[in-house]
Design a protein around this motif. Structure first.
Motif, PDB file in Angstrom:
ATOM      1  N   ALA A   5       0.851  -1.183   0.000  1.00 40.76           N
ATOM      2  CA  ALA A   5       0.000   0.000   0.000  1.00 40.76           C
ATOM      3  C   ALA A   5       0.893   1.241   0.000  1.00 40.76           C
ATOM      4  O   ALA A   5       0.574   2.262  -0.584  1.00 40.76           O
ATOM      5  CB  ALA A   5      -0.899   0.004   1.222  1.00 40.76           C
ATOM      6  N   TRP A   6       2.041   1.115   0.654  1.00 40.12           N
ATOM      7  CA  TRP A   6       3.007   2.227   0.732  1.00 40.12           C
ATOM      8  C   TRP A   6       4.413   1.627   0.846  1.00 40.12           C
ATOM      9  O   TRP A   6       4.601   0.612   1.513  1.00 40.12           O
ATOM     10  CB  TRP A   6       2.694   3.103   1.953  1.00 40.12           C
ATOM     11  N   GLY A   7       5.354   2.283   0.177  1.00 43.17           N
ATOM     12  CA  GLY A   7       6.727   1.795   0.216  1.00 43.17           C
ATOM     13  C   GLY A   7       6.961   0.700  -0.804  1.00 43.17           C
ATOM     14  O   GLY A   7       6.126   0.525  -1.692  1.00 43.17           O
ATOM     15  N   PRO A   8       8.026  -0.067  -0.716  1.00 49.25           N
ATOM     16  CA  PRO A   8       9.022   0.000   0.362  1.00 49.25           C
ATOM     17  C   PRO A   8       9.921   1.232   0.270  1.00 49.25           C
ATOM     18  O   PRO A   8      10.269   1.647  -0.834  1.00 49.25           O
ATOM     19  CB  PRO A   8       9.843  -1.276   0.147  1.00 49.25           C
ATOM     20  N   VAL A   9      10.245   1.797   1.421  1.00 50.34           N
ATOM     21  CA  VAL A   9      11.190   2.920   1.456  1.00 50.34           C
ATOM     22  C   VAL A   9      12.385   2.564   2.340  1.00 50.34           C
ATOM     23  O   VAL A   9      12.258   1.859   3.330  1.00 50.34           O
ATOM     24  CB  VAL A   9      10.543   4.228   1.985  1.00 50.34           C
ATOM     25  N   MET A  10      13.522   3.074   1.921  1.00 53.56           N
ATOM     26  CA  MET A  10      14.759   2.816   2.650  1.00 53.56           C
ATOM     27  C   MET A  10      14.896   3.847   3.765  1.00 53.56           C
ATOM     28  O   MET A  10      14.631   5.023   3.566  1.00 53.56           O
ATOM     29  CB  MET A  10      15.918   2.939   1.640  1.00 53.56           C
ATOM     30  N   LEU A  11      15.282   3.388   4.953  1.00 55.55           N
ATOM     31  CA  LEU A  11      15.547   4.314   6.054  1.00 55.55           C
ATOM     32  C   LEU A  11      17.036   4.670   6.062  1.00 55.55           C
ATOM     33  O   LEU A  11      17.838   3.889   5.588  1.00 55.55           O
ATOM     34  CB  LEU A  11      15.160   3.669   7.388  1.00 55.55           C
ATOM     35  N   PRO A  12      17.427   5.792   6.604  1.00 50.88           N
ATOM     36  CA  PRO A  12      16.566   6.855   7.126  1.00 50.88           C
ATOM     37  C   PRO A  12      15.785   7.518   5.991  1.00 50.88           C
ATOM     38  O   PRO A  12      16.301   7.665   4.901  1.00 50.88           O
ATOM     39  CB  PRO A  12      17.547   7.813   7.784  1.00 50.88           C
ATOM     40  N   TYR A  13      14.550   7.878   6.280  1.00 50.13           N
ATOM     41  CA  TYR A  13      13.654   8.323   5.240  1.00 50.13           C
ATOM     42  C   TYR A  13      13.804   9.816   4.941  1.00 50.13           C
ATOM     43  O   TYR A  13      13.694  10.639   5.848  1.00 50.13           O
ATOM     44  CB  TYR A  13      12.219   8.009   5.656  1.00 50.13           C
ATOM     45  N   ASP A  14      14.051  10.138   3.690  1.00 53.52           N
ATOM     46  CA  ASP A  14      14.037  11.509   3.204  1.00 53.52           C
ATOM     47  C   ASP A  14      14.844  12.495   4.049  1.00 53.52           C
ATOM     48  O   ASP A  14      14.313  13.445   4.594  1.00 53.52           O
ATOM     49  CB  ASP A  14      12.590  11.984   3.118  1.00 53.52           C
ATOM     50  N   ILE A  15      16.102  12.213   4.164  1.00 55.48           N
ATOM     51  CA  ILE A  15      16.961  13.060   4.986  1.00 55.48           C
ATOM     52  C   ILE A  15      17.452  14.302   4.223  1.00 55.48           C
ATOM     53  O   ILE A  15      17.848  15.282   4.800  1.00 55.48           O
ATOM     54  CB  ILE A  15      18.170  12.218   5.509  1.00 55.48           C
ATOM     55  N   HIS A  16      17.369  14.291   2.924  1.00 51.96           N
ATOM     56  CA  HIS A  16      17.818  15.396   2.069  1.00 51.96           C
ATOM     57  C   HIS A  16      19.285  15.732   2.298  1.00 51.96           C
ATOM     58  O   HIS A  16      19.681  16.892   2.179  1.00 51.96           O
ATOM     59  CB  HIS A  16      16.985  16.668   2.306  1.00 51.96           C
ATOM     60  N   GLY A  17      20.067  14.759   2.676  1.00 51.45           N
ATOM     61  CA  GLY A  17      21.498  14.989   2.831  1.00 51.45           C
ATOM     62  C   GLY A  17      21.868  15.816   4.050  1.00 51.45           C
ATOM     63  O   GLY A  17      23.042  15.959   4.358  1.00 51.45           O
ATOM     64  N   THR A  18      20.905  16.372   4.748  1.00 50.55           N
ATOM     65  CA  THR A  18      21.251  17.168   5.918  1.00 50.55           C
ATOM     66  C   THR A  18      21.063  16.336   7.174  1.00 50.55           C
ATOM     67  O   THR A  18      19.979  15.837   7.449  1.00 50.55           O
ATOM     68  CB  THR A  18      20.360  18.427   6.039  1.00 50.55           C
ATOM     69  N   ARG A  19      22.133  16.156   7.899  1.00 48.04           N
ATOM     70  CA  ARG A  19      22.049  15.374   9.124  1.00 48.04           C
ATOM     71  C   ARG A  19      22.088  16.289  10.324  1.00 48.04           C
ATOM     72  O   ARG A  19      23.089  16.904  10.615  1.00 48.04           O
ATOM     73  CB  ARG A  19      23.231  14.410   9.202  1.00 48.04           C
TER      74      ARG A  19
END
Ligand SMILES: [Zn+2]
Ligand SMILES: [Zn+2]
Length: 240
Positions: A5-19
């Motif tokens: 229904a949703w995903g699969p998505v890899m974690l960490p999710y949607d970090i946009h390169g900024t930690r």
């Protein structure tokens, strides 16, 4: 499992390169049609008739997390380490309580685990229309590493009943001719050994008892692509 229904998505999710160690929920959406939503298994539902078509059988939704190298293990679940500062999944703003293996310390202070991580049924959180998935995650260096390599998804499971499974099996009855051809094909085992010698199996003993209960088979059944010569009792297999 019939689909995601949703995903699969890899974690960490949607970090946009900024930690940063700031925790913010990342939201995503998925759509559930009213038709699909009406199929969600409810306790008030009457049992489906055995001949119900597959696309009308009840369904349930589950949230599951797997290590990326275990994607083909249907029921194996592995939540990100509990020591992560923040990891939370929200479906339509409700936080999902994850089913985790329990860790405890013995008298000598050794860590042990009890149970397994397992998927969480989230059917009651799903609405018809647009559904929101929110993920709160700490993205400090340590947590980033612990989240990494985990794959999150919401899966749709088909809930077939015993009667439905028996009906499916019985509607695939093979004729005597097909059965005989199958036996001929399976008993004609010819293999070449290393030094080009042909090995032909000619003497075969086939057990007529069910391998599950060791009683005489009344309704023999077999896997569609099974290469075994013996059958098993249909009901014993379904109930196993
Ligand atoms: Zn952290
Ligand atoms: Zn087999």
């Amino acid at each position: 499992v019939i689909n995601n229904a949703w995903g699969p998505v890899m974690l960490p999710y949607d970090i946009h390169g900024t930690r940063t160690s700031a925790v913010y929920p990342v939201t995503n959406t998925f759509y559930v049609s009213p038709e699909q939503h009406s199929r969600i298994l409810r306790s008030c539902m009457s049992k489906p008739k055995p001949d119900t078509p597959e696309d009308q059988l009840p369904i349930t939704y589950r949230l599951i997390c797997r290590k990326s190298n275990c994607m083909n293990h249907e029921n194996m679940c592995d939540w990100p380490d509990e020591s992560i500062h923040v990891f939370e999944v929200l479906i339509n703003s409700t936080s999902v309580k994850l089913h985790r293996k329990r860790s405890y310390y013995d008298r000598d202070n050794y860590e042990h685990y009890e149970g397994n991580d397992s998927s969480v049924e989230v059917s009651n959180l799903i609405v018809a229309g647009v559904n929101k998935v929110g993920i709160k995650q700490c993205s400090c260096d340590g947590c980033y590493k612990k989240l990494n390599d985990h794959v999150l998804s919401i899966e749709v499971q088909l809930r077939e009943t015993r009667d439905v499974i028996l009906y499916w099996a019985r509607s695939q009855l093979i004729s005597e001719a097909v059965g005989k051809a199958l036996v001929r094909q399976l008993t004609n085992v010819q293999t070449y050994s290393g030094d080009d010698e042909l090995i032909v199996t000619s003497n075969l003993t086939i057990d007529l008892r069910c391998p599950y209960t060791f009683t005489r088979i009344k309704e023999p059944a077999r896997g569609l692509n099974c290469r075994h010569l013996s059958c098993f009792e249909l009901c014993n297999f379904v109930d196993a």
